[in-house]
Every structure is written in structure tokens, then in C-alpha cells.
Design a protein around this motif. Structure first.
Motif, PDB file in Angstrom:
ATOM      1  N   ASP A 115       0.821  -1.213   0.000  1.00 30.68           N
ATOM      2  CA  ASP A 115       0.000   0.000   0.000  1.00 30.68           C
ATOM      3  C   ASP A 115       0.853   1.260   0.000  1.00 30.68           C
ATOM      4  O   ASP A 115       0.357   2.340  -0.308  1.00 30.68           O
ATOM      5  N   GLY A 116       2.115   1.102   0.374  1.00 35.91           N
ATOM      6  CA  GLY A 116       3.018   2.255   0.282  1.00 35.91           C
ATOM      7  C   GLY A 116       3.317   2.576  -1.168  1.00 35.91           C
ATOM      8  O   GLY A 116       3.351   3.741  -1.573  1.00 35.91           O
ATOM      9  N   GLN A 119      -0.024   3.889  -2.818  1.00 35.29           N
ATOM     10  CA  GLN A 119      -0.731   4.965  -2.106  1.00 35.29           C
ATOM     11  C   GLN A 119      -1.031   6.148  -3.022  1.00 35.29           C
ATOM     12  O   GLN A 119      -0.146   6.652  -3.713  1.00 35.29           O
ATOM     13  N   ARG A 196       7.359  16.040   4.184  1.00 34.94           N
ATOM     14  CA  ARG A 196       6.221  15.961   3.257  1.00 34.94           C
ATOM     15  C   ARG A 196       5.375  17.223   3.315  1.00 34.94           C
ATOM     16  O   ARG A 196       4.907  17.719   2.292  1.00 34.94           O
ATOM     17  N   TYR A 217      12.487   4.579   4.225  1.00 32.72           N
ATOM     18  CA  TYR A 217      12.280   3.237   3.645  1.00 32.72           C
ATOM     19  C   TYR A 217      13.588   2.820   2.984  1.00 32.72           C
ATOM     20  O   TYR A 217      13.846   3.216   1.855  1.00 32.72           O
ATOM     21  N   GLY A 227       1.737   1.026  11.573  1.00 37.29           N
ATOM     22  CA  GLY A 227       0.626   1.003  10.632  1.00 37.29           C
ATOM     23  C   GLY A 227      -0.057  -0.356  10.658  1.00 37.29           C
ATOM     24  O   GLY A 227      -0.036  -1.078  11.666  1.00 37.29           O
ATOM     25  N   THR A 228      -0.611  -0.708   9.525  1.00 39.55           N
ATOM     26  CA  THR A 228      -1.405  -1.937   9.481  1.00 39.55           C
ATOM     27  C   THR A 228      -0.520  -3.183   9.634  1.00 39.55           C
ATOM     28  O   THR A 228      -0.882  -4.140  10.317  1.00 39.55           O
ATOM     29  N   ASN A 302      -7.524   0.119   9.775  1.00 34.38           N
ATOM     30  CA  ASN A 302      -7.907  -0.942   8.835  1.00 34.38           C
ATOM     31  C   ASN A 302      -8.450  -2.171   9.564  1.00 34.38           C
ATOM     32  O   ASN A 302      -9.244  -2.938   9.011  1.00 34.38           O
ATOM     33  N   HIS A 487      -4.733   8.070   2.227  1.00 33.10           N
ATOM     34  CA  HIS A 487      -3.663   8.595   3.084  1.00 33.10           C
ATOM     35  C   HIS A 487      -2.897   9.750   2.434  1.00 33.10           C
ATOM     36  O   HIS A 487      -2.339  10.599   3.143  1.00 33.10           O
ATOM     37  N   SER A 512      -4.913   5.143   5.933  1.00 30.16           N
ATOM     38  CA  SER A 512      -3.880   4.145   6.178  1.00 30.16           C
ATOM     39  C   SER A 512      -3.605   4.037   7.668  1.00 30.16           C
ATOM     40  O   SER A 512      -3.972   4.923   8.439  1.00 30.16           O
ATOM     41  N   GLY A 513      -2.949   2.957   8.049  1.00 28.63           N
ATOM     42  CA  GLY A 513      -2.511   2.814   9.429  1.00 28.63           C
ATOM     43  C   GLY A 513      -1.501   3.884   9.795  1.00 28.63           C
ATOM     44  O   GLY A 513      -1.234   4.136  10.966  1.00 28.63           O
TER      45      GLY A 513
HETATM   46  O1  LIG Z   1      -2.068   1.002   6.423  1.00 26.54           O
HETATM   47  C1  LIG Z   1      -0.858   1.167   6.390  1.00 26.54           C
HETATM   48  O2  LIG Z   1      -0.100   0.836   7.297  1.00 26.54           O
HETATM   49  C2  LIG Z   1      -0.277   1.854   5.179  1.00 26.54           C
HETATM   50  O3  LIG Z   1      -1.123   1.711   4.102  1.00 26.54           O
HETATM   51  C3  LIG Z   1       1.036   1.439   4.774  1.00 26.54           C
HETATM   52  O4  LIG Z   1       0.956   0.138   4.308  1.00 26.54           O
HETATM   53  C4  LIG Z   1       1.619   2.327   3.711  1.00 26.54           C
HETATM   54  O5  LIG Z   1       2.924   1.937   3.586  1.00 26.54           O
HETATM   55  C5  LIG Z   1       1.559   3.775   4.002  1.00 26.54           C
HETATM   56  O6  LIG Z   1       0.772   4.355   3.016  1.00 26.54           O
HETATM   57  C6  LIG Z   1       2.850   4.506   3.955  1.00 26.54           C
HETATM   58  O7  LIG Z   1       2.861   5.418   4.952  1.00 26.54           O
HETATM   59  P1  LIG Z   1       3.763   6.702   5.022  1.00 26.54           P
HETATM   60  O8  LIG Z   1       2.860   7.812   4.685  1.00 26.54           O
HETATM   61  O9  LIG Z   1       4.234   6.850   6.438  1.00 26.54           O
HETATM   62  O10 LIG Z   1       4.897   6.566   4.076  1.00 26.54           O
END
Ligand SMILES: O=C(O)[C@H](O)[C@@H](O)[C@H](O)[C@H](O)COP(=O)(O)O
Length: 601
Positions: A115-116, A119, A196, A217, A227-228, A302, A487, A512-513
């Protein structure tokens, strides 16, 4: 032992009562599966030969029926940094299995999407329903029926819930989840977020932004924010599906390898026994423990969707009223980004899941008496794994080592848990309060209605949102477009908030988480598609979101309105292939699963 909290007991009893028929029919099916004849070792020789043909050095052992055979279901790919370490796991697991007279085979692979990476992009619209595909892929892997135990390799957002949903349909077998751990800490998540916001405000360029992102990352392992993916690991501990304390041990370490070995050895021990099958381990109390862990640690929103879906796969019915009631008594014990400054490595160093479990049990805030894959119930999960002279052992964690990050349940950060249910004439939605400053719990302002996230960013850049505003992003529900995470709106909305405006988001989509800070009523159900309340709202209507009173409402008279027309489904990036699943799905509160809904589960 401390007496169990009354609300937790009452909610658990209600879940048991509401699930009586569905749970009984699930357990009955599992019994039939356990009794299924012929057993795998007795199927036709041709079938056996097909199964053994690729087993190389394990072929003789299989032929002689010497020991249990473990089915590995792997979600390996190296697009997901968290899953990259799994590339080598099956070979190592086969060796670990041989050490105890067992064999292991890769039963099958499942997809896994990041999901990163997706996104804010169209590919994100496949994300939630990839969970059904993962569950179904797990089903295909296990349908070979050649296994005595299941080892699940998955970490990230949809993967653990999907693997569990799939494996639960084979819950007559024992199963262990084997994580591979977080990447080492890079630049702090707070710093990443600030960079950001600077970019969103036009203060820095793309090069500086990419540099910052790569500082965060940077290597194999799970992303370090809470996060999730990391919430999944927390839940697997709280449900007793991990080897105790294995959630946050980094990849490539000796301790990690010892825990992975312990997982296979334990599975080999459980294989063929009926005492700790997956169906028995994942019961109502385990599901309640997962919710409690989520609330106590301020985990990913989530899971308000995934927990009902996972529970349903085991015949257990849980809804947001249950979550909200548990939230009223479960304190927030952890401050991990996006609810705090530190990351999961700092959380683990502060005592991590072992301390969370210890302090919850100590205050009667979790079920101690659940069946876990390890001996000793939840008490076994109050200790952290250590290596002494290469031997694995566990040390109890009775104190937080950093009370800015982890606090005792008797003296928590916040007296109630991190998630609220908000309801009213706009529907039912989730509000993650743990990451929002309490002075922002109530937002009442004219709304601005959007039907996609790109238009929000355009309006933000044009300065049109520089006011107190409730941003409504509708037609983002499961049936409309697969319920993407929105997100990428966070930086823009956070900039507005930092400019001093009162801002909230209301959507039938997900966040997102990793989202926080901006008050948001998300997963709004019923969704806008098909005439849900959000389809009746118009720009300029006054909308109120209040986490304190649990309100999500408008003063507008919706009864006189005609719903906005449903949008056309979009094609491209494979989205057209997922229409089938979207159209069969039920609501977010039921878990938004086409697989469960179609099966009548
Ligand atoms: O639910 C989640 O935990 C997110 O979807 C995660 O999987 C994704 O990587 C974020 O979108 C990145 O988050 P950042 O904004 O901190 O880079």
C-alpha cells in the motif's frame, strides 16, 4: 489472577451469544474436515506420487510416511520490503523440519501488494479486495490436503488477514504465523512527515523529498511506523498465533532465525494433534484480545474492517459497537508513530508486546485463559525472547523501559482506547482518536464535497480549502471503487490544520494505518454508492464530527434530497477485474468481503 474487567466480560459474552449458531456450524465443519476420509497419507498412490515428485531429499521420508508434513503458505515477493526476507524461508524451514523428523513443502503462494507503493494511485483500488484473493489463494494452497500443519508467511496489511481468513477454513489443522521483523530505524517518521508537509506547502523540491523518503524506507523488513503491518503482528501475538515475542525481532538476526526454527519445531509437535488447532485457537476470546491489543496500542484503523472479516471466517460475529464498548475501558498504553514520536523498534526496546500483554493481564484487561500455539496461554506472551549461548529462552518483562512510549495500564496515556464509533444521520464511521489532539475531537464546519482524492489536492493547491472545513470524499466505499486508502490527503489536510483551521475528513473510504493527526470519520457505512447518506450531502452543508459525543451528522434536511448519481466504474491498472469482488461485497462493518458474503458466512 486479577479479575477480568466487567465490560470486557460482558462484550465477550455478547459476542459468544451473537455467534452461537455460526460458530457451532463452523466448528462442526472443522470436525467434518478433521474426520475426512481418506486421510492424506491414504489417498491414491498416483495422487501421492504427484505430491512427492518435487520433494527432492524429502521424498523418501514422505514415501515412508515418516513424520508430519508442514504446508507453507508464502506471500513472498521482493516488492514488499517486509516480505523480501521470506525469499529464503522455505528452504530454511525445510531444514528446520528435518531436524525434528518432519517435512515441509511450499503449499502455495499468495499475492501481496504494498500500500506504500500504490498509495494515492489507481492500483490502491485493488488493495482491500486483494485480501479476498489472498484468502482464496490460501484455500487453493491448502486444498491439496497433504498437510498436518500450516506455516503462514505474511506480514503486511491485507496479507495477514487474508492468510488467516483462508487458513481458518482449514482450521482443523494447527497453524503458526511466522513474521520476519521490522527494518532498522531510519530517519524518524515525524521528520519524514514534516518534510512531506514542506513539500506540500511548496517549500522544498522533489529531490529533497525523495532523499527523505529513502532515509525512511531503506532496507528489507517491515516499515517502522505503527501502521497496518505492525498492527497485524501485534494481533497475532494477542491471539496466540506467534511464537511468543516474535513480532518485532529484526530480519537477519540470530534471534530471528531461532524464532523461525522454534515455529517449525512447534508446528511439527502440534501436527497430528487436535488440542490446539487453528479453529480452537481463534475463538471469541482471541478475537476480543485482538481488539483489545489494537485499542491499547492505538493500531491501524484498517483492523476495524479486518477483525470482523477474520472473525467471520471462524464463525464469530463482531461489530463496531463491540469495538466501541471495548474502547471505553481499554486504555491507550503505547505512543508509537503516528500516535507518538518513536517507531516499532523503539516500542520493542521499551518492552514491546511482552510489556503490553503483561500490564493488560495485570489489570484484568485481556483474556489470559486463551488457547495459544505455545504452552501457557497469554502468560507466555508476557516474556520476551532472548538468546543465551545460542539457546532460545524467554525473560518476563514487568516494567516499561521508556514511559514516554509505553505506560502501565494503571497509569496510561489516555484512559480509553484509541478508536471511537461516530454515528448519526450520515451513517456509522470510525474515528481514530489516539493520534488526534483532544482539542480537535469536535469539528463542526461547512463541508466541501469531493468524489476523488485528486480533486481535494487540486482545491487545496488553489487555496480553496483555506477555511474551517469538513472535507467529504465520497464514492470511496467497497462497492464503489474497492475502498482505497486516502492517506495521500494527509499532508494537505495537516497543512490546513497547522494554518489554524478546524479541519476534518469524512469518507466512506479508508485511511492508512500511518494516518493520524487530522480528525477523520472513515469507513462511513452505508457507503455513498446506491444512495447512502453521503450521496445526499452537498457542499456548504454544516457537518459535525465529534469523537467525544460519538456524533457524525449534518443539520441539512437529507430527506428532501436526491442522491448524487453513482460514478461509473473505472478501468485500468486491472481495476475492471476486481469489479466482480466489489459488487459482491458487503459493508465495511461486516468486513467488506465478497468471499465471506458470497459463501453465506
Ligand atoms: O495502512 C498502512 O499501514 C499503510 O497503508 C502502509 O501500508 C503504507 O505503507 C503507508 O501508506 C505509507 O505510509 P507513510 O505515509 O508513512 O509513508
Amino acid at each position: 489472577m486479577t479479575k477480568l474487567n466487567n465490560t470486557i466480560r460482558r462484550v465477550t459474552e455478547r459476542i459468544v451469544e451473537n455467534s452461537r449458531a455460526s460458530r457451532a456450524s463452523y466448528l462442526e465443519l472443522m470436525q467434518r474436515e478433521a474426520d475426512r476420509k481418506p486421510e492424506h497419507k491414504d489417498v491414491a498412490c498416483s495422487n501421492l506420487a504427484h505430491a512427492f515428485a518435487g520433494a527432492l531429499e524429502d521424498q523418501d521420508a514422505m514415501k515412508a510416511g515418516r513424520g508430519p508434513n508442514i504446508g507453507i503458505v508464502t506471500a513472498y515477493n521482493d516488492m514488499l520490503s517486509a516480505h523480501q526476507p521470506y525469499g529464503r524461508y522455505p528452504d530454511r524451514m525445510k531444514i528446520f523440519a528435518r531436524e525434528v523428523g518432519a517435512t515441509a513443502q511450499v503449499a502455495g503462494g499468495t499475492p501481496a501488494m504494498c500500500d506504500g507503493v500504490t498509495q494515492g494511485e489507481d492500483g490502491m483500488e485493488l488493495s482491500l479486495f486483494s485480501r479476498d484473493v489472498i484468502a482464496m489463494s490460501t484455500g487453493i494452497a491448502l486444498s491439496h490436503q497433504m498437510y498436518d500443519g500450516i506455516a503462514c508467511l505474511g506480514i503486511c496489511d491485507k496479507i495477514v488477514p487474508g492468510l488467516l481468513m483462508g487458513a481458518l477454513r482449514f482450521g482443523h489443522l494447527p497453524a503458526v504465523f511466522v513474521p520476519s521483523g521490522p527494518m532498522p530505524s531510519g530517519i524518524s517518521n515525524k521528520q519524514k512527515q514534516e518534510t512531506r508537509q514542506k513539500f506540500a506547502a511548496g517549500e522544498i523540491g522533489r529531490d529533497a523529498l525523495l532523499e527523505s523518503e529513502l532515509g525512511s524506507y531503506h532496507s528489507p523488513g517491515t516499515c517502522t511506523f505503527y501502521g497496518t503491518a505492525n498492527s497485524n503482528q501485534m494481533m497475532m501475538e494477542m491471539m496466540g498465533l506467534h511464537i511468543p515475542g516474535s513480532a518485532f525481532i529484526q530480519p537477519g538476526t540470530k534471534l530471528r532465525q531461532s524464532l523461525d526454527r522454534a515455529a517449525i519445531h512447534r508446528l511439527a509437535e502440534l501436527a497430528g494433534t487436535t488440542e490446539r488447532t487453528l479453529a480452537k485457537v481463534v475463538d471469541e476470546k482471541a478475537i476480543v484480545n485482538a481488539v483489545i491489543g489494537l485499542l491499547a496500542t492505538g493500531g491501524s484503523t484498517n483492523h476495524a474492517i479486518h477483525i470482523p472479516a477474520m472473525a467471520r471466517a471462524a464463525g464469530i460475529i463482531v461489530d463496531w459497537t463491540d469495538l466501541a464498548e471495548l474502547s471505553s475501558v481499554v486504555p491507550l498504553l503505547a505512543r508509537v508513530y503516528p500516535n507518538g514520536a518513536g517507531d516499532v523498534n523503539h516500542f520493542h526496546a521499551a518492552g514491546g508486546m511482552a510489556y503490553v500483554t503483561h500490564t493488560l493481564l495485570d489489570e484484568g484487561l485481556a483474556h489470559a485463559d486463551i488457547l495459544t500455539v505455545w504452552e501457557g496461554g497469554m502468560d507466555a506472551y508476557t516474556a520476551e525472547p532472548v538468546l543465551e549461548n545460542d539457546a532460545l529462552s524467554w525473560t518476563p518483562v514487568k516494567e516499561s523501559r521508556d514511559d514516554t512510549m509505553l505506560r502501565p495500564a494503571s497509569d496510561p496515556f489516555i484512559a480509553d482506547g484509541g478508536m471511537k464509533l461516530v454515528t448519526g444521520n450520515l451513517g456509522r464511521a470510525c474515528f481514530k482518536s489516539s493520534a488526534v489532539s483532544p482539542d480537535r475531537f469536535t469539528v463542526e464546519a461547512p463541508c466541501r464535497v469531493f468524489e476523488n482524492q485528486a480533486d481535494v489536492v487540486t482545491a487545496f493547491k488553489a487555496g480553496e480549502l483555506d477555511q474551517d472545513v469538513v472535507v467529504v470524499v465520497r464514492f470511496q466505499g467497497p462497492r464503489a471503487n474497492g475502498m482505497p486508502e486516502l492517506h495521500s490527503l494527509t499532508p494537505s489536510l495537516a497543512v490546513l490544520q497547522d494554518r489554524g483551521y478546524s479541519v476534518a475528513l469524512v469518507t466512506d473510504g479508508r485511511m492508512s494505518g500511518a494516518s493520524g493527526k487530522v480528525p477523520a470519520a472513515i469507513h462511513c457505512t452505508p457507503e455513498a454508492l446506491g444512495g447512502g447518506p453521503l450521496s445526499l450531502i452537498q457542499t456548504g452543508d454544516i457537518v459535525k464530527v465529534c469523537a467525544s459525543t460519538g456524533e457524525l451528522s449534518t443539520t441539512a434536511d437529507l430527506s428532501s434530497r436526491t442522491p448524487a448519481p453513482d460514478p461509473q466504474p473505472q478501468w485500468g491498472v486491472g481495476r475492471e477485474m476486481y469489479r466482480m469482488l466489489q459488487m459482491q461485497a458487503d459493508g465495511a462493518e461486516q468486513g467488506a468481503s465478497a468471499m465471506l458474503a458470497s459463501a453465506g458466512l
